[in-house]
Design a protein around this motif. Structure first.
Motif, short mmCIF file in Angstrom:
data_model
loop_
_atom_site.label_atom_id
_atom_site.label_comp_id
_atom_site.label_asym_id
_atom_site.label_seq_id
_atom_site.Cartn_x
_atom_site.Cartn_y
_atom_site.Cartn_z
N ASP A 85 -33.29 17.74 57.35
CA ASP A 85 -32.56 17.00 56.31
C ASP A 85 -31.83 17.94 55.35
N ARG A 86 -32.31 19.17 55.24
CA ARG A 86 -31.73 20.13 54.28
C ARG A 86 -30.79 21.15 54.91
N LEU A 87 -30.66 21.16 56.23
CA LEU A 87 -29.92 22.21 56.92
C LEU A 87 -28.47 22.37 56.48
N PHE A 88 -27.77 21.29 56.26
CA PHE A 88 -26.32 21.35 56.04
C PHE A 88 -25.94 21.17 54.58
N ARG A 89 -26.89 21.36 53.68
CA ARG A 89 -26.61 21.14 52.26
C ARG A 89 -26.44 22.47 51.52
N ILE A 90 -25.27 22.66 50.95
CA ILE A 90 -24.97 23.89 50.20
C ILE A 90 -25.80 23.95 48.92
N ASP A 91 -26.11 22.80 48.34
CA ASP A 91 -26.87 22.77 47.09
C ASP A 91 -28.36 23.04 47.30
N ASN A 92 -28.79 23.08 48.54
CA ASN A 92 -30.20 23.27 48.84
C ASN A 92 -30.33 24.25 50.01
N ASN A 93 -29.64 25.39 49.87
CA ASN A 93 -29.56 26.38 50.94
C ASN A 93 -30.95 26.88 51.31
N ILE A 94 -31.22 26.91 52.61
CA ILE A 94 -32.49 27.40 53.11
C ILE A 94 -32.24 28.43 54.20
N SER A 95 -33.17 29.34 54.35
CA SER A 95 -33.07 30.35 55.38
C SER A 95 -34.45 30.55 55.98
N PHE A 96 -34.50 30.74 57.29
CA PHE A 96 -35.77 30.93 57.99
C PHE A 96 -35.71 32.18 58.83
N LYS A 97 -36.88 32.75 59.07
CA LYS A 97 -36.96 33.87 59.99
C LYS A 97 -37.00 33.33 61.40
N GLY A 98 -36.39 34.09 62.31
CA GLY A 98 -36.34 33.69 63.72
C GLY A 98 -37.67 33.91 64.42
N ALA A 99 -37.67 33.63 65.71
CA ALA A 99 -38.89 33.75 66.51
C ALA A 99 -39.45 35.17 66.50
N MET A 100 -38.58 36.15 66.32
CA MET A 100 -39.01 37.55 66.27
C MET A 100 -38.81 38.13 64.87
N ASN A 101 -38.88 37.27 63.85
CA ASN A 101 -38.75 37.62 62.42
C ASN A 101 -37.36 38.11 62.01
N GLU A 102 -36.32 37.70 62.74
CA GLU A 102 -34.96 38.04 62.34
C GLU A 102 -34.63 37.29 61.05
N LYS A 103 -33.82 37.92 60.22
CA LYS A 103 -33.42 37.29 58.96
C LYS A 103 -32.08 36.57 59.13
N GLY A 104 -31.86 35.57 58.32
CA GLY A 104 -30.60 34.85 58.30
C GLY A 104 -30.22 34.51 56.87
N THR A 105 -28.99 34.08 56.67
CA THR A 105 -28.53 33.74 55.32
C THR A 105 -28.63 32.25 55.04
N GLY A 106 -28.70 31.43 56.09
CA GLY A 106 -28.71 29.99 55.91
C GLY A 106 -27.33 29.39 55.73
N LEU A 107 -26.29 30.21 55.80
CA LEU A 107 -24.93 29.71 55.58
C LEU A 107 -24.19 29.33 56.87
N GLY A 108 -24.63 29.81 58.01
CA GLY A 108 -23.94 29.57 59.26
C GLY A 108 -23.80 28.10 59.60
N LEU A 109 -24.87 27.34 59.46
CA LEU A 109 -24.81 25.91 59.78
C LEU A 109 -23.95 25.14 58.80
N ILE A 110 -23.92 25.58 57.56
CA ILE A 110 -23.06 24.93 56.56
C ILE A 110 -21.60 25.13 56.96
N LEU A 111 -21.24 26.34 57.38
CA LEU A 111 -19.88 26.60 57.85
C LEU A 111 -19.57 25.81 59.11
N CYS A 112 -20.53 25.72 60.03
CA CYS A 112 -20.32 24.93 61.24
C CYS A 112 -19.99 23.49 60.89
N LYS A 113 -20.72 22.93 59.97
CA LYS A 113 -20.48 21.55 59.56
C LYS A 113 -19.07 21.40 58.99
N GLU A 114 -18.66 22.33 58.14
CA GLU A 114 -17.31 22.28 57.55
C GLU A 114 -16.24 22.36 58.64
#
Length: 140
Positions: free
Chosen positions: A51-80
């Motif tokens: 529910d929170r993945l595509f919301r710029i006002d509630n940006n979230i970021s998770f570590k990947g399966a091997m603890n890779e870091k992300g910014t949480g912005l990629g999916l927001i850009l995809c949606k745009e």
């Protein structure tokens, strides 16, 4: 723009799938649109997270399966990008059961009162999408 969306969704699927996991890309079509799905059997997400993945006002970021870091912005850009092409994006996922991210792409994008542009999805010899976009002006 659409190739950037695919690249990001595939990259995310790789990041959140454990080694030896599976990632599938599907393209289906309905009357007026293509439905593109990137599906994996990775870590998955809770409904609260999706529910929170595509919301710029509630940006979230998770570590990947091997603890890779992300910014949480990629999916927001995809949606745009998808919305700029007249489509929509949604997610189906359960924790531990992977994630399915889908987006639509109109087959015909209206550019003015008299013309539409036909969408083109092409594949390389390995059946993976490598070029997407709109081409061929069509008179109404």
């Amino acid at each position: 723009m659409i190739s950037t969306v695919l690249r990001n969704l595939i990259s995310n699927a790789i990041k959140f799938t454990y080694p030896g996991g599976r990632i599938d890309i599907f393209v289906d079509h309905k009357d007026k649109e293509f439905i593109v799905s990137v599906c994996d059997n990775g870590v998955g997400m809770t409904e609260e997270t999706t529910d929170r993945l595509f919301r710029i006002d509630n940006n979230i970021s998770f570590k990947g399966a091997m603890n890779e870091k992300g910014t949480g912005l990629g999916l927001i850009l995809c949606k745009e990008f998808v919305e700029k092409h007249g489509g929509k994006v949604w997610v189906d996922s359960l924790p531990g059961n992977g994630g399915n991210i889908h987006f639509t792409l109109l087959k015909y994008l209206k550019i003015d009162a008299n013309f539409y542009i036909r969408a083109k999805l092409s594949c390389n010899l390995n059946n993976s999408l490598n070029n997407t976009g709109y081409n061929q002006k069509i008179k109404k």
